[in-house]
Write an enzyme that holds these catalytic residues in place. Sequence first.
Site, short mmCIF file in Angstrom:
data_model
loop_
_atom_site.label_atom_id
_atom_site.label_comp_id
_atom_site.label_asym_id
_atom_site.label_seq_id
_atom_site.Cartn_x
_atom_site.Cartn_y
_atom_site.Cartn_z
N GLY A 70 44.78 -21.20 -13.67
CA GLY A 70 46.08 -21.19 -14.36
C GLY A 70 46.49 -19.78 -14.75
NE ARG B 248 40.72 -19.73 -21.46
CZ ARG B 248 40.33 -19.84 -22.72
NH1 ARG B 248 39.61 -20.86 -23.11
NH2 ARG B 248 40.64 -18.92 -23.60
CE LYS C 250 45.93 -24.31 -2.64
NZ LYS C 250 44.92 -25.37 -2.58
CD GLU D 207 46.74 -30.57 -18.69
OE1 GLU D 207 47.07 -31.61 -18.14
OE2 GLU D 207 45.57 -30.27 -18.94
N GLY E 67 44.58 -27.66 -13.83
CA GLY E 67 43.29 -27.25 -13.27
C GLY E 67 42.54 -26.35 -14.22
CB CYS F 220 43.15 -32.50 -19.59
SG CYS F 220 44.31 -33.79 -19.17
P1 NAP Z 1 41.02 -25.17 -9.92
O1 NAP Z 1 39.82 -24.49 -9.39
O2 NAP Z 1 41.78 -24.44 -10.97
O3 NAP Z 1 41.97 -25.48 -8.68
C1 NAP Z 1 43.21 -26.16 -8.82
C2 NAP Z 1 44.18 -25.67 -7.75
O4 NAP Z 1 44.57 -24.33 -8.04
C3 NAP Z 1 43.58 -25.65 -6.36
O5 NAP Z 1 44.57 -26.02 -5.44
C4 NAP Z 1 43.20 -24.21 -6.16
O6 NAP Z 1 43.28 -23.88 -4.80
C5 NAP Z 1 44.26 -23.47 -6.95
N1 NAP Z 1 43.74 -22.21 -7.51
C6 NAP Z 1 42.71 -22.08 -8.38
N2 NAP Z 1 42.53 -20.80 -8.71
C7 NAP Z 1 43.48 -20.10 -8.03
C8 NAP Z 1 43.78 -18.71 -7.95
N3 NAP Z 1 43.09 -17.80 -8.61
N4 NAP Z 1 44.81 -18.35 -7.16
C9 NAP Z 1 45.52 -19.27 -6.47
N5 NAP Z 1 45.26 -20.59 -6.50
C10 NAP Z 1 44.25 -21.00 -7.26
O7 NAP Z 1 40.69 -26.58 -10.54
P2 NAP Z 1 39.81 -27.78 -9.96
O8 NAP Z 1 39.42 -27.55 -8.56
O9 NAP Z 1 40.59 -28.98 -10.26
O10 NAP Z 1 38.53 -27.85 -10.88
C11 NAP Z 1 37.75 -26.74 -11.23
C12 NAP Z 1 37.50 -26.75 -12.73
O11 NAP Z 1 38.77 -26.77 -13.41
C13 NAP Z 1 36.79 -27.96 -13.29
O12 NAP Z 1 35.40 -27.85 -13.17
C14 NAP Z 1 37.25 -27.98 -14.71
O13 NAP Z 1 36.49 -27.10 -15.48
C15 NAP Z 1 38.66 -27.46 -14.65
N6 NAP Z 1 39.67 -28.55 -14.71
C16 NAP Z 1 40.23 -28.81 -15.91
C17 NAP Z 1 41.17 -29.82 -16.01
C18 NAP Z 1 41.82 -30.14 -17.31
O14 NAP Z 1 42.68 -31.00 -17.32
N7 NAP Z 1 41.49 -29.49 -18.40
C19 NAP Z 1 41.55 -30.57 -14.90
C20 NAP Z 1 40.95 -30.27 -13.67
C21 NAP Z 1 40.03 -29.24 -13.61
P3 NAP Z 1 42.09 -23.19 -4.01
O15 NAP Z 1 40.84 -23.88 -4.41
O16 NAP Z 1 42.46 -23.38 -2.61
O17 NAP Z 1 42.14 -21.78 -4.42
#
Ligand code: NAP
Length: 523
Positions: A246, A243, A184, A265, A241, A302
Amino acid sequence: MTLTGKMLIGQQSLHGHRDAIRAMNPATDTPLEPAYAGCDAEHVEQACALAWAAVDIYRETSLADRARFLETIADNIEALDEELIERAIAETGLPRPRIQGERSRTCGQLRTFARTVRLGEWLDVRVDNAHPQRQPLPRADLRQRHIALGPVAVFGASNFPLAFSVAGGDTASALAAGCPVIVKAHNAHPGTSELVGSAIAQAVKQCGLPEGVFSLLYGSGNELGIALVTDPRIKAVGFTGSRSGGIALCQAAQARAEPIPVYAEMSSINPVYLFAAALETRGEQLAEGFVASLTQGAGQFCTNPGLVIAVQGPALERFIHVASDLLSRCPAQTMLTPSIFNAYETGVSALAKHARIAAKGLAATGPNHGQAHLFVTQAPAFLSNVHLQAEVFGATSLVVECKDAEQVRQVSEHLEGQLTATLHIDDHDLPQARALLPALERKAGRLLVNGWPTGVEVCDAMVHGGPFPATSDARSTSVGTAAIHRFLRPVCYQDFPDSLLPAALGHDNPLGLRRLVDGQREA
Ligand code: NAP
């Protein structure tokens, strides 16, 4: 190559029918063409059906063929040359050297997995020959190898558009294990994803593999992610991505009729310990190294050092003073997406309600500019306030001042699971560091001495993992060759005739593997 705005289902390029995603250039806040229409349930079905049809063929490819496939992907990515670099810069706002470095890491990672595949150690072959004469009961002939779990769903990460996205660590390790992969794409960099996805699809064709070995889907709003994780043909998930994201995917995977592993992660604040002698003798140098690590890549790693722990006193005050001075001169940097920037601002505001601001970086001069921050609090406040442990994804860190070594220990025990823990020590600090180690081993996946946690080497010994919420499964790593084990499981063959055994288990060891035979390692 002209970007098409199409997804890749096996060898087919198809337009989606759902709401379109358009990348934003975060440096200018302008949308980028083309639009990528989201896929629907029918596309998920097609990709999963193809992956399922490919699995038994792909997982039995020879070690040499599979290694060559991984190397071909790397070659094809390099052949994209400037087009890939330019598009990734436009979609992420990351500087050219970082994107070039990430491309090298991505291709190096694929080639490292090719070496791992060829070695065949991951098959972990064990042979216990039959003992027909054993008393009181004879022993059967027993042979074990590892096989691929099946199709894997990979979620591209926002903060690594190459090294942890379409052909990144999760994809490379799953393909190395013999698993077809459905990615994805992250909505932040759909064009970069299409370019890299095409490089993989081309490699599938060049290597004569079944087309279902790789597909790339687009879609926003959780629906696609949940559809993939709950499809019965998907047997494991790789995710980097938030918390909340995940956890949602883990829960969806556990609620299936057949639960599957999710390697997510998620969140880590990576404590850095400054011990007394090190702080006393080289506090200024430590402050320089800390600010450089904290602000690298706008703090969007991260492994960013989000927490500093030390015993209070003049040496720590000097460290905070020097770090504050350096930080206050750091320019604000473009963050990856408007939503990551907004989340950062919200996180900083929340922290400001609970801790003292020691320093702010230079103010924003452009859109999505994250301003670095340094906060200070005392151990009792940290121990009693959950908000102070929340990851603020960006260039923000919190110094926790402790009264004594006992308070350092209490703070350490209070920490959630972490990807890393860093110790800055001199010889005089060794007894205190040794005393803290057992707690840190329980908390983190990687322990560092006199370094900085940002910068993760892709190698055999690396662990990029750790207890929850750093990851959803502390028994594995997402970086380094050991990541292959996430997508394998053991199978034992009892009393099989040689002609029916997989080559890895053959009586004459036709693959020349180092096998464990009757308790002895073969040369
Ligand atoms: P994200 O919102 O978790 O999204 C990552 C992927 O997962 C996207 O493809 C998203 O798709 C999917 N996703 C997220 N929630 C979902 C759910 N409930 N059900 C199904 N699919 C889901 O992460 P992000 O866009 O990279 O960043 C958002 C925040 O994540 C950042 O502000 C940061 O706080 C954190 N982050 C942390 C790390 C780390 O390494 N610690 C790395 C990156 C991001 P859709 O958007 O299409 O739902």
